[in-house]
Design a protein around this motif. Sequence first.
Motif, PDB file in Angstrom:
ATOM      1  N   THR A 109      -6.191  -6.274  -1.208  1.00 56.13           N
ATOM      2  CA  THR A 109      -5.952  -6.890   0.093  1.00 56.13           C
ATOM      3  C   THR A 109      -6.305  -8.378   0.108  1.00 56.13           C
ATOM      4  O   THR A 109      -6.074  -9.057   1.099  1.00 56.13           O
ATOM      5  CB  THR A 109      -6.744  -6.165   1.199  1.00 56.13           C
ATOM      6  N   ASP A 161       0.854  -1.192   0.000  1.00 53.46           N
ATOM      7  CA  ASP A 161       0.000   0.000   0.000  1.00 53.46           C
ATOM      8  C   ASP A 161       0.887   1.239   0.000  1.00 53.46           C
ATOM      9  O   ASP A 161       1.714   1.414   0.894  1.00 53.46           O
ATOM     10  CB  ASP A 161      -0.879  -0.033   1.255  1.00 53.46           C
ATOM     11  N   VAL A 210       0.647  -5.137   2.563  1.00 48.25           N
ATOM     12  CA  VAL A 210      -0.686  -5.516   3.018  1.00 48.25           C
ATOM     13  C   VAL A 210      -0.938  -7.009   2.852  1.00 48.25           C
ATOM     14  O   VAL A 210      -1.754  -7.570   3.579  1.00 48.25           O
ATOM     15  CB  VAL A 210      -1.801  -4.708   2.324  1.00 48.25           C
TER      16      VAL A 210
END
Length: 168
Positions: A163, A105, A115
């Motif tokens: 994610t 990120d 992440v």
Amino acid sequence: RSGGNCSAVPTGSWDTPEIISSLGVSASTTGIALGAVGGREYVFVSANPESESGNDLFVVDVTETAAPQLVASVSTGPGLSDIAYAGGYIFAAQDSSEDQLQIIDVLDPGSPSVVVESTLDEVDPGGSYPAGFSVAYYDGRAYVGTKETAGPEFHVFDVNDPTNPVHL
């Protein structure tokens, strides 16, 4: 390969390019990606440091081309072989026999953070060259390659949700 949406357009003659400015990093560079975050232009540089604790991702603000500013440098692991940028995230091929895909990120460019890490399916970590070697991003997909290795050498991930990458 960057997948970014940079608004800077090179000017001047391509016949006689000139160096406007430069900025060195303290590791052997392996990749570069361009991207815009929060209205500013960035160059992201990956590296393979001399030690696992050395920095392997450098974030440089190039909004003012004549005065690039290093805004962050971090260690994400044993080193990065290649990177691509899209939508506030760096997609990285990690130089490791496991967790070859890293998603970092960079929505806050001054504080990049990993992440998620994902190991490539069916790649033998004890085989020859199982490390992530190359990465590209296009249209919600991250493409990760290894060198010659035991198992598949080309992997596709759905990264529409960065994610939660899904190996396709």
